[in-house]
Design a protein around this motif. Sequence first.
Motif, mmCIF file in Angstrom:
data_model
loop_
_atom_site.group_PDB
_atom_site.id
_atom_site.type_symbol
_atom_site.label_atom_id
_atom_site.label_comp_id
_atom_site.label_asym_id
_atom_site.label_seq_id
_atom_site.Cartn_x
_atom_site.Cartn_y
_atom_site.Cartn_z
ATOM 1 N N LEU A 42 38.649 35.754 41.126
ATOM 2 C CA LEU A 42 39.760 37.038 41.490
ATOM 3 C C LEU A 42 40.867 37.451 40.331
ATOM 4 O O LEU A 42 41.070 38.259 40.082
ATOM 5 C CB LEU A 42 40.160 36.060 42.821
ATOM 6 N N TYR A 46 36.663 30.209 43.752
ATOM 7 C CA TYR A 46 36.099 31.125 41.906
ATOM 8 C C TYR A 46 37.667 32.018 42.379
ATOM 9 O O TYR A 46 37.848 32.644 42.162
ATOM 10 C CB TYR A 46 35.375 31.671 42.533
ATOM 11 N N ARG A 47 38.874 31.234 42.629
ATOM 12 C CA ARG A 47 40.258 32.120 42.703
ATOM 13 C C ARG A 47 40.304 32.787 40.648
ATOM 14 O O ARG A 47 41.478 33.518 40.581
ATOM 15 C CB ARG A 47 41.110 31.665 42.884
ATOM 16 N N TYR A 55 39.912 39.658 37.857
ATOM 17 C CA TYR A 55 39.612 41.256 38.046
ATOM 18 C C TYR A 55 40.823 41.834 38.544
ATOM 19 O O TYR A 55 40.975 43.169 38.529
ATOM 20 C CB TYR A 55 38.529 41.060 39.788
ATOM 21 N N CYS A 56 42.074 41.229 39.274
ATOM 22 C CA CYS A 56 43.551 42.122 39.143
ATOM 23 C C CYS A 56 43.854 41.955 37.827
ATOM 24 O O CYS A 56 44.837 42.945 37.536
ATOM 25 C CB CYS A 56 44.286 40.762 39.959
ATOM 26 N N TYR A 84 46.152 43.186 42.382
ATOM 27 C CA TYR A 84 45.869 43.255 43.180
ATOM 28 C C TYR A 84 46.503 44.132 44.365
ATOM 29 O O TYR A 84 45.374 44.857 45.234
ATOM 30 C CB TYR A 84 46.343 41.757 44.191
ATOM 31 N N LEU A 108 44.036 30.278 40.609
ATOM 32 C CA LEU A 108 45.143 32.287 40.662
ATOM 33 C C LEU A 108 46.964 31.583 40.252
ATOM 34 O O LEU A 108 47.781 30.815 41.227
ATOM 35 C CB LEU A 108 44.866 31.945 41.937
ATOM 36 N N TYR A 117 38.922 33.619 48.501
ATOM 37 C CA TYR A 117 38.670 33.452 47.223
ATOM 38 C C TYR A 117 38.036 32.171 46.775
ATOM 39 O O TYR A 117 37.285 31.675 45.530
ATOM 40 C CB TYR A 117 38.903 34.118 46.567
ATOM 41 N N GLY A 138 44.433 34.258 48.211
ATOM 42 C CA GLY A 138 43.318 33.787 47.467
ATOM 43 C C GLY A 138 42.958 32.220 48.107
ATOM 44 O O GLY A 138 41.717 32.163 47.924
ATOM 45 N N TRP A 178 43.116 46.926 45.583
ATOM 46 C CA TRP A 178 42.788 46.869 46.904
ATOM 47 C C TRP A 178 44.333 47.775 47.695
ATOM 48 O O TRP A 178 43.300 48.175 48.712
ATOM 49 C CB TRP A 178 42.971 45.777 47.714
#
Length: 113
Positions: free
Chosen positions: A88, A84-85, A91-92, A60, A49, A81, A78, A64
Amino acid sequence: MDGSVAVDDDVLTGRTDDEIVENLSTVRGIGEWTAQIFTLVHLGRPDVLPVGDLGIRRGYGLGWRVQAPTAKALRLIGDGYRPYRSVLAWYCWRADELYGMGKPSAVTGAGDT
């Protein structure tokens, strides 16, 4: 060039993400962010991350619907998560592209034809 910094995939495979970042960061001009992106994208590590990445922090916040976190705050966020950061982070980045009108990214594959 003197071989003190490992860049061979076979050597790097046996190292932790933190070891790789520390090793690569010894090269002038390669910082933590660059080393983390290399670890995430080139090596395909699942738990990276890059909290210094503005697109990740902004994404993020957009995804969110909160204020974009600081690097320090995102590091704490983070932790929930792990391991599996990297997912994340993806997706961010994608949220920044979709909701923040960010430029398409080679990382997310947006804009590929």
